[in-house]
Design an enzyme around this catalytic site. Structure first.
Site, PDB file in Angstrom:
ATOM      1  N   LYS A  95      31.821  24.003   6.968  1.00  0.00           N
ATOM      2  CA  LYS A  95      33.220  23.966   6.544  1.00  0.00           C
ATOM      3  C   LYS A  95      33.941  25.279   6.857  1.00  0.00           C
ATOM      4  O   LYS A  95      35.066  25.280   7.371  1.00  0.00           O
ATOM      5  CB  LYS A  95      33.301  23.662   5.042  1.00  0.00           C
ATOM      6  CG  LYS A  95      32.756  22.290   4.665  1.00  0.00           C
ATOM      7  CD  LYS A  95      32.921  21.992   3.191  1.00  0.00           C
ATOM      8  CE  LYS A  95      32.036  22.859   2.327  1.00  0.00           C
ATOM      9  NZ  LYS A  95      30.599  22.612   2.538  1.00  0.00           N
ATOM     10  N   THR A  96      33.292  26.397   6.551  1.00  0.00           N
ATOM     11  CA  THR A  96      33.905  27.707   6.812  1.00  0.00           C
ATOM     12  C   THR A  96      34.088  27.939   8.303  1.00  0.00           C
ATOM     13  O   THR A  96      35.137  28.418   8.753  1.00  0.00           O
ATOM     14  CB  THR A  96      33.048  28.832   6.205  1.00  0.00           C
ATOM     15  OG1 THR A  96      32.938  28.629   4.787  1.00  0.00           O
ATOM     16  CG2 THR A  96      33.677  30.196   6.471  1.00  0.00           C
ATOM     17  N   ASP A 125      37.547  28.954  -0.286  1.00  0.00           N
ATOM     18  CA  ASP A 125      36.240  28.307  -0.395  1.00  0.00           C
ATOM     19  C   ASP A 125      35.939  28.054  -1.871  1.00  0.00           C
ATOM     20  O   ASP A 125      36.512  28.686  -2.753  1.00  0.00           O
ATOM     21  CB  ASP A 125      35.175  29.217   0.220  1.00  0.00           C
ATOM     22  CG  ASP A 125      33.920  28.453   0.594  1.00  0.00           C
ATOM     23  OD1 ASP A 125      33.914  27.209   0.478  1.00  0.00           O
ATOM     24  OD2 ASP A 125      32.934  29.094   1.003  1.00  0.00           O
ATOM     25  N   THR A 165      32.324  21.732  -2.271  1.00  0.00           N
ATOM     26  CA  THR A 165      31.151  20.858  -2.274  1.00  0.00           C
ATOM     27  C   THR A 165      31.263  19.801  -3.368  1.00  0.00           C
ATOM     28  O   THR A 165      30.468  18.874  -3.417  1.00  0.00           O
ATOM     29  CB  THR A 165      29.867  21.677  -2.503  1.00  0.00           C
ATOM     30  OG1 THR A 165      29.996  22.413  -3.735  1.00  0.00           O
ATOM     31  CG2 THR A 165      29.623  22.656  -1.379  1.00  0.00           C
ATOM     32  N   ARG A 196      22.951  25.108   8.700  1.00  0.00           N
ATOM     33  CA  ARG A 196      22.551  26.367   8.063  1.00  0.00           C
ATOM     34  C   ARG A 196      21.047  26.428   7.876  1.00  0.00           C
ATOM     35  O   ARG A 196      20.420  27.465   8.111  1.00  0.00           O
ATOM     36  CB  ARG A 196      23.257  26.529   6.712  1.00  0.00           C
ATOM     37  CG  ARG A 196      22.943  27.854   6.014  1.00  0.00           C
ATOM     38  CD  ARG A 196      23.649  27.941   4.684  1.00  0.00           C
ATOM     39  NE  ARG A 196      25.095  27.949   4.855  1.00  0.00           N
ATOM     40  CZ  ARG A 196      25.955  27.769   3.858  1.00  0.00           C
ATOM     41  NH1 ARG A 196      25.519  27.532   2.631  1.00  0.00           N
ATOM     42  NH2 ARG A 196      27.257  27.816   4.087  1.00  0.00           N
TER      43      ARG A 196
END
Length: 332
Positions: free
Chosen positions: A64-65, A109, A158, A217
């Site tokens: 997302k980032t 975030d 999330t 990740r």
């Protein structure tokens, strides 16, 4: 200074930055999300307008980032980054908003951790580009309004269910990032290995991809540990056997289950007969917070079909029992 051409001289956090895609074309996966975003971005550029406010949600580690930064780059603007927990007071948000310039992107975030007072300030800022500030207290308090330049709020979370309905409704578009396919994860691993100057075979990349929980990740974390293993053991290439040794060393099985995942499943089977069991009871048995179970433990296990949520509680599926070699005495 990070040198992507010399990754050996970077530390762990710097390597994470090096491995992130820098160009839109380098972002592997999430094709439908990228396709829709491409239309929104191109349309805004054609009209010479700022992009509408956007909300990205999905499990941690899905990009997302990274996607937010690529959106800013595609728009040719700058991005200011903060997080829900960092904005504790209305004054914190007011300071951020009042310093925005035209066309900038504000990326928040963990947006689900914004408190209600902060959300109240965001509503007019998003809707009419107004910042309302209360000065003074009690009967002498007064409200002043400041005009804000055209900007885009890009939020990531999330736990989209924890965002209030009024806040969610003010986003022009909402996108869910799904788990990646094994093929996409394999390509991400091969790309990252190339950046790090590592030799990896197709079998090695596939082995790591299968254990990467469909999450970039995690894939890059396993690749970094494989890199450590290579250097210490004097290996030249990550092939299937070396990748398997790395997973064994990390106590991760072929499907990416770690010790806490296996304990989660075994507890339900051995202490509660395979379920159903309530989340709070299960949290107490594991000495964990129930939110941790829901956010960290369950999503991947549910993706595999190993755990199911029912009205009566959590139930372990037969496939999970078979994978862990547990007795199968109850059909689910």
């Amino acid at each position: 200074m990070i040198d992507p051409n010399n990754p050996e001289n970077t530390d762990e956090q710097a390597i994470d930055v090096v491995l992130r895609p820098k160009q839109w074309e380098d972002y592997i996966g999430q094709e439908q999300v990228k396709k829709n975003l491409r239309v929104i971005i191109d349309a805004a550029k054609m009209r010479n307008e700022v992009v509408d406010h956007l909300l990205l949600y999905g499990q941690a580690g899905l990009g997302k980032t990274t996607l937010a930064r690529l959106i800013a780059k595609e728009l040719g603007g700058t991005i200011k980054t903060t997080s829900g927990p960092a904005i504790e007071k209305v004054g914190d948000l007011a300071a951020i908003l009042s310093n925005l310039e035209e066309g900038e992107i504000l990326f928040i975030d963990e947006a689900h951790r914004l408190n209600k007072m902060i959300e109240e300030v965001l509503y007019p800022a998003m809707e009419s580009r107004k910042l309302h500030i209360v000065i003074g207290k009690g009967t002498g308090a007064r409200t002043i309004s400041l005009d804000l330049p055209p900007f885009t709020l890009l939020a990531a979370t999330t736990r989209v269910n924890l965002l209030s309905a009024p806040l969610r409704s003010r986003f022009g578009a909402t996108f869910k990032l799904e788990y990646y396919t094994e093929e996409d994860i394999r390509e991400i691993i091969k790309r990252s290995a190339k950046i790090l100057g590592m030799n990896i075979t197709e079998e090695g990349a596939t082995t790591l991809a299968k254990a990467s929980r469909f999450t970039p990740r995690v894939a890059n974390r396993l690749l970094r540990r494989a890199r450590d293993y290579m250097e210490v053991r004097g290996e030249k290439t990550i092939d299937g056997a070396v990748a398997k040794d790395v997973l064994d060393f990390l106590n991760i099985d072929v499907l990416g289950l770690e010790s806490y995942d296996r304990d989660f499943i075994k507890t339900i089977v051995e202490k509660f007969g395979g379920g159903p069991v309530g989340i709070k009871t299960l949290a107490a048995a594991l000495n964990e917070d129930d939110a941790t179970l829901e956010e960290v433990y369950e999503p991947y296990l549910m993706k595999l079909g190993f755990v199911k949520r029912t009205p009566a509680g959590r139930v372990v599926g037969e496939s999970a029992k078979k994978h862990l070699g547990l007795p199968s005495d109850k059909l689910v």
